[in-house]
Design an enzyme around this catalytic site. Structure first.
Site, PDB file in Angstrom:
ATOM      1  N   ARG A 295     -15.807 -19.123 -33.093  1.00 33.73           N
ATOM      2  CA  ARG A 295     -14.945 -18.945 -34.273  1.00 33.73           C
ATOM      3  C   ARG A 295     -15.468 -19.753 -35.458  1.00 33.73           C
ATOM      4  NH1 ARG A 295      -9.945 -20.979 -31.724  1.00 33.73           N
ATOM      5  NH2 ARG A 295     -11.251 -21.379 -29.909  1.00 33.73           N
TER       6      ARG A 295
ATOM      7  N   HIS B  56      -7.071 -24.118 -23.582  1.00 33.02           N
ATOM      8  CA  HIS B  56      -8.023 -23.677 -24.603  1.00 33.02           C
ATOM      9  C   HIS B  56      -7.791 -22.191 -24.828  1.00 33.02           C
ATOM     10  CE1 HIS B  56     -11.821 -22.766 -26.580  1.00 33.02           C
ATOM     11  NE2 HIS B  56     -12.083 -24.049 -26.654  1.00 33.02           N
TER      12      HIS B  56
END
Lengths: 248, 608
Positions: free
Chosen positions: B256, B236
């Site tokens: 994000r 990740h």
């Protein structure tokens, strides 16, 4: 390198003692890091329950310098390290070994609380409509990670050992999450008053103070439940109105 | 004779995360008796850590979404080595599985008109993730747990399975120990479902919980099932990098999705500089458009920060390697900048990302509403796992099913964020359903006492050594740390032949050393003993990952080879399969992907 001493409970249900371990400490360390370090270098069989190490699973509950906390979220630089840091198991539950307690009672309690029972779907596709402001409160309750620190600190359980008559703050939060769920149609106030023992709580807010998720257990869950229980028992008209309007 | 307690169930589910609970609920609802084995306490499984959401084409926020778009997104994200049938079933069935959770009491965030809200996530064309702030996994697991406990499922908490019991090829139960007293248990079952999750603990920097040691992968492998796609490990892009003790803890992609941007030490949004060809038409080419996308503008394209995880992770590694990293060896992830756009930015961030706010405040003394976070890649997920039939989730061993992260196929070379939670639900349900069916059609099998005796004596070896205080008194924690360190260094984000060959040698050496570890004290809740027993799983999956990674001589999705940096179209048509040979050593072969029906090929073409 800087070191600190940790005074850790070692023993099982038959007895034990606090033992001192000195280990190196570095920037940003939490209590659980220190326990792991001691485990890997000095006391390989030191029992401690943990899982996520990120404050999300609620496994590593203990009493640090006497205060119920998650070991993974307690930073060493928030503790005085000039004297030993005491780490003990939760006291409201039977000890298994070292820092691990038997919390199975909590799982039995939850089974006794009637499960969610939704009203019929609002739309023919089987879905419901709920507005965000109507679920904010329930979402607060559902943040609970079941660390059982609130159960540990509650004097009704910890000191008076009323485990048979009182379900404790965690399960009042659970019940409140169901009772205030906009879709729920189940009825739980009678058992809250009787077998769940909500009357034992004298709102000292100890539970709220230790909640790592900052749930306002007393103000937002227990007090409204107490009011609801009293209304349902002594003011049936209000109960009817509430059921009719299907909300709080 | 070994001393043990015996339990009997129609269906035994091993693993109590989302997939295991969903399987147990489904099997139990059909009327068969179900046992659920949890390595930890019920409700603590790694699923609670999932943050961003559950991907399902509900089309509540954007009515252009449907299962076909979700299917095409999943295949594109997986670089087309996914099992097409699993990707299809997943995309078709995820919406019903999410709605079902709501009927069981889950409280998702809402749209203004009162439906389940969905958010943007990397690789998903439309806002698709049903969520609850950034604690979706907890909501999902608690909902399944609270629903399940009222169904009469027998829950065995804090039990670890050491071996699957077999009668011929068929799996007829499992054998393990419970932690509290350290006593052994036999579970006899007509069908067994593995739902043990991931393998993150084979690496040093990981977002995974203590119990993610690849037990299901290893149990299945040693029992004779096949593992596929094991080279595909997802790193990740955003884990915490500082302070050291929290390194690896996940920072949700939701940051994000809500407008957070990645910058290097020069303040540059480096993701704009490297947009892969197959995503170019879907990706914004300027900051303003990217921002509009995160705020729900249907005409805007997604910002490059929301490209797939494999790609973002590699871009971050490049920035760090080329000297443009942050002070503690990461890059900057900034959500606080949105205060230039929103008047109530601070409150907005705390409401949308409450656990991120707390995590950084508590563990790093950083206020994410006012300053940037430092982040770097962390081992997060394995796309590979037990090879199963797409519809029934049964492995090649009769009676052995697998679901969730320990099963493979749906994700191909790279998993899209949000697809794991929906995977757990869709295939957990299917595994439970077909395991129950298998249990109705088959009698309880015969357990082989010899197999139990052998497992017991292996399991207790470390104590025998401990009591003798022999010279070979190996520390199990040290072996685990050593494995984690070299797997991170040698089989991590960027791989090459020489390093992986070295890893194989070191795994071989650790296999030998693992046979000399010692445990002291008694069997009651003894973590040194548990760590010693976990080594077998960790070494097995590490070997499977390394052998598979050596074998795929190209770069694709989560698997990046420095010595073969390009995709090889020929290798894009096959899976790498590993299994345990008759001589006990690992075997490997390539196998062509199953042929996709024209209708689905058409969907992929149409969505390109």
């Amino acid at each position: 390198m800087k070191t600190a001493t940790f005074r850790i409970w070692r023993g099982n249900s038959e007895g034990g003692l606090l033992r001192d371990y000195t280990t190196e400490v570095s920037e940003g360390m939490v209590v659980l890091d220190a326990v792991h370090q001691i485990q890997s270098k000095q006391a390989p069989d030191l029992a401690c329950r943990w899982n996520c190490k990120a404050g999300k699973c609620g496994s590593c509950s203990a009493e640090i310098n006497g205060a119920p906390r998650l070991m993974c979220m307690t930073r060493l630089n928030d503790l005085p390290l000039d004297k030993p840091v005491t780490i003990e198991p939760m006291k409201a539950f039977p000890l298994i070994r070292d820092l691990v307690t038997n919390v199975s009672w909590n799982y039995e309690v939850k089974k006794r609380i009637k499960k969610f029972k939704p009203r019929r779907p609002d739309v023919s596709d089987g879905t419901w409509r709920m507005l965000q402001p109507d679920i904010d409160r329930v979402q607060e309750f559902r943040k609970c990670i079941e660390c059982f620190l609130c159960q540990d600190v509650c004097h009704v359980l910890r000191d008076h050992r009323k485990h048979d008559e009182f379900i404790g703050p965690r399960f009042f939060v659970h019940a409140a999450g169901l009772e205030m769920h906009p879709l729920d149609t189940e009825e739980r106030s009678q058992e809250l008053r009787t077998s769940f023992g909500i009357g034992y709580c004298n709102i000292t807010k100890c539970c709220t103070n230790v909640c790592p998720e900052e749930i306002k257990i007393t103000d937002n869950a227990i007090i409204p439940l107490k009011e609801r229980v009293v209304d349902d028992a002594y003011d049936p008209i209000r109960k009817l109105i509430r059921r009719f309007t299907n909300g709080d | 004779m070994a001393d043990y307690q015996t339990f009997e169930h129609d269906v035994l589910v091993i693993g109590s995360g989302g997939a295991g609970l969903r399987a147990a609920i489904e099997a139990s609802a059909t009327g068969v008796s179900v046992g659920l084995v949890c390595k930890c306490l019920l409700g603590k499984a790694h699923t609670v850590m999932a943050e961003g959401g559950i991907a399902a084409a509900l089309a509540n926020v954007d009515d252009r979404d449907n299962w076909k778009v979700h299917f095409a997104d999943t295949m594109r994200g997986g670089q087309y080595v996914n099992n097409w049938r699993m990707a299809e079933l997943h995309a078709r069935e995820a919406p019903a599985r999410v709605r079902e959770l709501e009927a069981w009491g889950a409280v998702f965030d809402r749209t203004p008109d009162g439906r389940i809200l969905q958010r943007n996530f990397g690789g998903h064309k439309y806002p698709r993730l049903a969520h609850v702030g950034d604690r979706t996994g907890l909501e999902m697991l608690r909902t399944l747990q609270d629903h399940g406990v009222h169904q009469g499922i027998d829950v065995h908490m804090e039990c670890t399975i050491l071996t699957l019991l077999k009668e011929g090829d068929r799996v007829v139960g499992a054998f393990g120990y419970e932690r509290e007293k350290g006593t052994f248990r036999v579970y006899r079952a007509k069908a067994v479902v593995l739902a043990t999750g991931g393998i993150g603990r084979a690496f040093k920097i990981t977002s995974n919980s203590w119990d993610c040691t690849g037990d299901g992968h290893s149990l299945a492998y040693h029992a004779g099932a096949e593992l596929i796609d094991m080279e595909f490990v997802q790193f990740h892009p955003t884990g915490m990098v500082w302070p050291p003790s929290v390194c690896g803890i996940l920072v949700t992609e939701g940051v994000r999705g809500e407008g957070g941007v990645l910058r290097n030490s020069e303040g540059k949004r480096f993701m704009f500089g490297d947009i892969p060809e197959n995503y170019r038409s879907q990706t914004a080419d300027n900051e303003e458009e990217g921002w509009r996308y995160t705020q729900g503008d249907r005409d805007a394209r997604r910002p490059p920060e929301l490209l797939t995880r494999d790609h973002v992770a590699r871009c971050i590694v490049r920035e760090i390697k080329e000297g443009r990293g942050s002070p503690h060896g990461g890059v900057f992830l900034d959500i606080s900048w949105i205060r230039k756009k929103l008047s109530n930015a601070s409150e907005h961030i705390k409401r949308k990302l409450p656990s991120m706010y707390h995590q950084f405040k508590q563990l790093a003394n950083i206020d994410i509403t006012a300053e940037a976070m430092e982040v770097g890649p962390t081992t997060h997920y394995i796309m590979g796992g037990i090879r199963v039939d797409a519809d029934t989730q049964m492995s090649r061993l009769p009676g052995l099913f697998a679901a969730g992260e320990c099963a493979a196929g749906i994700n191909g070379a790279n998993r899209l964020g949000g697809n794991s939670l929906s995977d757990l639900l869709v295939f957990g349900k299917r595994a439970g359903e077909y395991a129950a069916q298998f249990s109705r059609e088959n009698k309880t099998g015969v357990v082989n006492p010899g197999q139990i005796e052998e497992t017991v004596s292996e399991a207790l070896e470390s104590f025998n050594r401990g009591s003798k205080g022999s010279a070979a008194d190996g520390n199990p924690y040290e072996i685990q740390y050593e494995l984690q360190r070299f797997m991170q260094d040698l089989v991590g984000i960027v791989r090459k032949e020489t390093e992986m060959t070295e890893a194989i040698d070191r795994i071989t050496e650790l296999w030998i050393r693992s046979k000399s570890v010692a445990a002291h004290g008694n069997r009651q809740y003894n973590p040194a003993w548990h760590t010693a027993l976990d080594l077998r799983s960790l070494l097995t999956v590490s070997e499977a990952i390394t052998v598979s990674a050596l074998n795929r001589k190209e770069s694709r999705g989560g698997h990046y080879r420095d010595d073969y940096p390009q995709k090889d179209p020929a290798l894009g048509k096959l899976n790498v399969v590993v299994w345990k040979g008759r001589d006990g050593t690992i075997q490997v072969r390539h196998e062509p992907l199953p042929e996709m029906p024209d209708e689905l090929k058409g969907i992929i073409e149409e969505m390109k």
